[in-house]
Design a protein around this motif. Structure first.
Motif, PDB file in Angstrom:
ATOM      1  N   GLY A 106       1.167  -1.162  -0.184  1.00 24.91           N
ATOM      2  CA  GLY A 106      -0.212  -0.159  -0.244  1.00 24.91           C
ATOM      3  C   GLY A 106       0.944   1.003  -0.022  1.00 24.91           C
ATOM      4  O   GLY A 106       0.700   2.159  -0.504  1.00 24.91           O
ATOM      5  N   GLN A 107       2.298   0.652   0.293  1.00 26.22           N
ATOM      6  CA  GLN A 107       3.070   1.886   0.265  1.00 26.22           C
ATOM      7  C   GLN A 107       3.308   2.649  -1.693  1.00 26.22           C
ATOM      8  O   GLN A 107       3.548   1.641  -2.151  1.00 26.22           O
ATOM      9  CB  GLN A 107       4.670   1.928   0.699  1.00 26.22           C
ATOM     10  N   THR A 108       3.043   4.042  -1.503  1.00 30.57           N
ATOM     11  CA  THR A 108       3.030   4.892  -2.628  1.00 30.57           C
ATOM     12  C   THR A 108       4.887   5.849  -2.830  1.00 30.57           C
ATOM     13  O   THR A 108       5.301   5.485  -3.638  1.00 30.57           O
ATOM     14  CB  THR A 108       2.701   5.730  -3.234  1.00 30.57           C
ATOM     15  N   THR A 109       5.071   5.844  -1.894  1.00 34.28           N
ATOM     16  CA  THR A 109       6.268   6.758  -1.653  1.00 34.28           C
ATOM     17  C   THR A 109       7.651   6.617  -1.818  1.00 34.28           C
ATOM     18  O   THR A 109       8.586   6.615  -2.306  1.00 34.28           O
ATOM     19  CB  THR A 109       6.378   8.010  -0.841  1.00 34.28           C
ATOM     20  N   ARG A 110       7.709   4.590  -0.929  1.00 34.68           N
ATOM     21  CA  ARG A 110       8.973   4.379  -0.132  1.00 34.68           C
ATOM     22  C   ARG A 110       9.192   3.109  -0.517  1.00 34.68           C
ATOM     23  O   ARG A 110       7.849   2.327  -0.572  1.00 34.68           O
ATOM     24  CB  ARG A 110       9.324   4.247   1.226  1.00 34.68           C
ATOM     25  N   LYS A 111      10.186   2.205  -1.193  1.00 31.01           N
ATOM     26  CA  LYS A 111      10.149   1.441  -1.998  1.00 31.01           C
ATOM     27  C   LYS A 111      11.303   0.854  -1.192  1.00 31.01           C
ATOM     28  O   LYS A 111      10.907  -1.214  -1.970  1.00 31.01           O
ATOM     29  CB  LYS A 111      11.026   1.521  -3.158  1.00 31.01           C
ATOM     30  N   ILE A 112      11.365   0.433  -0.264  1.00 29.58           N
ATOM     31  CA  ILE A 112      12.417  -0.365   0.970  1.00 29.58           C
ATOM     32  C   ILE A 112      12.509   0.138   2.111  1.00 29.58           C
ATOM     33  O   ILE A 112      11.594   0.955   2.590  1.00 29.58           O
ATOM     34  CB  ILE A 112      13.962   0.727   0.466  1.00 29.58           C
ATOM     35  N   ALA A 113      12.111  -0.706   2.976  1.00 28.22           N
ATOM     36  CA  ALA A 113      10.940  -1.257   4.339  1.00 28.22           C
ATOM     37  C   ALA A 113      12.614  -1.417   4.873  1.00 28.22           C
ATOM     38  O   ALA A 113      13.599  -1.982   5.016  1.00 28.22           O
ATOM     39  CB  ALA A 113      10.472  -2.193   4.717  1.00 28.22           C
ATOM     40  N   LYS A 114      12.240  -0.779   6.145  1.00 31.62           N
ATOM     41  CA  LYS A 114      13.621  -0.874   7.096  1.00 31.62           C
ATOM     42  C   LYS A 114      12.680  -2.106   8.752  1.00 31.62           C
ATOM     43  O   LYS A 114      12.160  -1.524   9.083  1.00 31.62           O
ATOM     44  CB  LYS A 114      14.602   0.282   7.383  1.00 31.62           C
ATOM     45  N   PRO A 118      20.325  -6.274  15.254  1.00 30.41           N
ATOM     46  CA  PRO A 118      20.660  -6.159  16.796  1.00 30.41           C
ATOM     47  C   PRO A 118      22.035  -4.858  16.631  1.00 30.41           C
ATOM     48  O   PRO A 118      22.524  -5.073  15.226  1.00 30.41           O
ATOM     49  CB  PRO A 118      21.533  -7.331  17.057  1.00 30.41           C
ATOM     50  N   GLN A 119      22.478  -4.220  17.254  1.00 28.53           N
ATOM     51  CA  GLN A 119      23.946  -3.904  17.932  1.00 28.53           C
ATOM     52  C   GLN A 119      23.650  -2.287  16.274  1.00 28.53           C
ATOM     53  O   GLN A 119      24.703  -2.070  15.161  1.00 28.53           O
ATOM     54  CB  GLN A 119      24.833  -4.875  16.990  1.00 28.53           C
ATOM     55  N   ASN A 120      22.432  -1.922  16.556  1.00 28.65           N
ATOM     56  CA  ASN A 120      22.187  -0.566  15.418  1.00 28.65           C
ATOM     57  C   ASN A 120      22.852  -0.714  14.590  1.00 28.65           C
ATOM     58  O   ASN A 120      23.341   0.088  13.665  1.00 28.65           O
ATOM     59  CB  ASN A 120      23.552   0.395  16.044  1.00 28.65           C
ATOM     60  N   SER A 121      22.082  -1.599  14.174  1.00 33.68           N
ATOM     61  CA  SER A 121      21.972  -2.189  11.388  1.00 33.68           C
ATOM     62  C   SER A 121      20.132  -2.543  11.618  1.00 33.68           C
ATOM     63  O   SER A 121      19.778  -2.432  12.927  1.00 33.68           O
ATOM     64  CB  SER A 121      23.024  -3.079  11.696  1.00 33.68           C
ATOM     65  N   TYR A 122      19.729  -2.339  10.587  1.00 31.53           N
ATOM     66  CA  TYR A 122      18.604  -2.864  10.062  1.00 31.53           C
ATOM     67  C   TYR A 122      18.637  -3.541   8.898  1.00 31.53           C
ATOM     68  O   TYR A 122      19.668  -4.230   8.273  1.00 31.53           O
ATOM     69  CB  TYR A 122      18.326  -0.923   9.516  1.00 31.53           C
ATOM     70  N   TYR A 123      17.421  -4.515   8.888  1.00 24.77           N
ATOM     71  CA  TYR A 123      17.110  -5.461   6.819  1.00 24.77           C
ATOM     72  C   TYR A 123      16.822  -4.549   6.694  1.00 24.77           C
ATOM     73  O   TYR A 123      16.025  -3.941   6.755  1.00 24.77           O
ATOM     74  CB  TYR A 123      16.572  -6.763   7.916  1.00 24.77           C
ATOM     75  N   LEU A 124      16.776  -4.479   5.524  1.00 27.29           N
ATOM     76  CA  LEU A 124      16.760  -3.528   4.195  1.00 27.29           C
ATOM     77  C   LEU A 124      15.934  -4.870   3.644  1.00 27.29           C
ATOM     78  O   LEU A 124      16.810  -5.228   3.165  1.00 27.29           O
ATOM     79  CB  LEU A 124      17.271  -2.136   3.901  1.00 27.29           C
ATOM     80  N   GLU A 144      14.688   7.708   4.646  1.00 24.35           N
ATOM     81  CA  GLU A 144      14.213   6.797   3.678  1.00 24.35           C
ATOM     82  C   GLU A 144      13.958   6.328   3.342  1.00 24.35           C
ATOM     83  O   GLU A 144      12.797   5.783   2.157  1.00 24.35           O
ATOM     84  CB  GLU A 144      15.931   6.827   2.367  1.00 24.35           C
ATOM     85  N   PHE A 145      13.778   5.039   4.289  1.00 24.40           N
ATOM     86  CA  PHE A 145      13.364   3.912   4.004  1.00 24.40           C
ATOM     87  C   PHE A 145      11.628   3.807   4.938  1.00 24.40           C
ATOM     88  O   PHE A 145      11.944   4.591   5.925  1.00 24.40           O
ATOM     89  CB  PHE A 145      13.777   2.863   5.122  1.00 24.40           C
ATOM     90  N   ALA A 146      10.650   2.994   4.475  1.00 27.12           N
ATOM     91  CA  ALA A 146       9.408   3.150   5.502  1.00 27.12           C
ATOM     92  C   ALA A 146       9.844   2.321   6.815  1.00 27.12           C
ATOM     93  O   ALA A 146      10.643   0.860   7.001  1.00 27.12           O
ATOM     94  CB  ALA A 146       8.415   2.305   4.806  1.00 27.12           C
ATOM     95  N   ASN A 147       8.777   2.321   7.874  1.00 27.60           N
ATOM     96  CA  ASN A 147       9.080   1.835   9.123  1.00 27.60           C
ATOM     97  C   ASN A 147       8.755   0.771   9.130  1.00 27.60           C
ATOM     98  O   ASN A 147       7.018   0.704   8.422  1.00 27.60           O
ATOM     99  CB  ASN A 147       8.840   2.600   9.930  1.00 27.60           C
TER     100      ASN A 147
END
Length: 193
Positions: A106-114, A118-124, A144-147
């Motif tokens: 349903g997102q129209t603005t962001r193409k990548i989610a985060k 662990p350890q101050n990192s994210y999965y994209l 820039e990433f969707a939550n």
């Protein structure tokens, strides 16, 4: 939108919630309980609440969707075990939806989610299923990433994604991006006769 299923059940315990949604001919009925632990004890209560809200019987479901992560290790296993058991008892198909897909549907603005890792990192990850672990040091870049949305929006997105025939579904197996911190030890056992 063409429907893959006119009546499906989606369940997710991959985050700090117990969530279920029923997609019924384009309508969504959902129930969510925010909780950090205890999902195994409460999941079927949440599922029952959802069936009551939709006013249908379990026998009307023709597909079960389950959240496969990334997310809480134990929560993912709880959701998978429950979904597989239910699918076996009802003799219906089961499929997985990953957290990126449910976050982006349903997102129209962001193409990548985060998704927090662990350890101050994210999965994209993208809605097509591509993903990678990444250490992000620049907080500006994170915008820039969707939550990952809250429990109600997340489970409803998951149900809509699963019903939408234009997207492929995953196998109902945990999505582990990070390698395990611990490994099983294998040792030879000798049998004394």
């Amino acid at each position: 939108m063409g429907y893959r299923s006119n009546c499906l059940l989606a369940i997710d315990t991959s985050a700090a919630h117990c969530a279920a949604a029923i997609f019924l001919n384009g309508e969504i009925f959902s129930s969510v309980r925010e909780m950090k632990k205890g999902q195994a004890e409460k999941l079927f209560e949440v599922v029952e609440e959802t069936f009551k809200a939709a006013n249908i019987e379990k026998s009307q479901i023709d597909l079960i969707l389950v959240g496969i992560g990334p997310g809480n290790f134990t929560g993912i296993r709880i959701g998978l075990a429950a979904a597989k058991g239910l699918a076996l008892s009802l003799k219906i198909k089961i499929a997985g939806v990953n957290s990126f897909q449910a976050s982006l549907y349903g997102q129209t603005t962001r193409k990548i989610a985060k998704i927090n890792a662990p350890q101050n990192s994210y999965y994209l990850g993208a809605i097509n299923g591509d993903f990678e672990p990444r250490l992000v040091e620049d907080n500006h870049t994170l915008n820039e990433f969707a939550n990952r949305p809250g429990g109600k929006e997340f489970i409803e997105n998951m149900a809509k994604f699963g019903a939408d025939i234009k997207y492929s579904l995953s196998q109902p197996a945990p999505l582990y991006i990070k390698t395990p911190d611990a490994h099983t030890r294998t040792q030879k056992i000798s049998i004394i006769k």
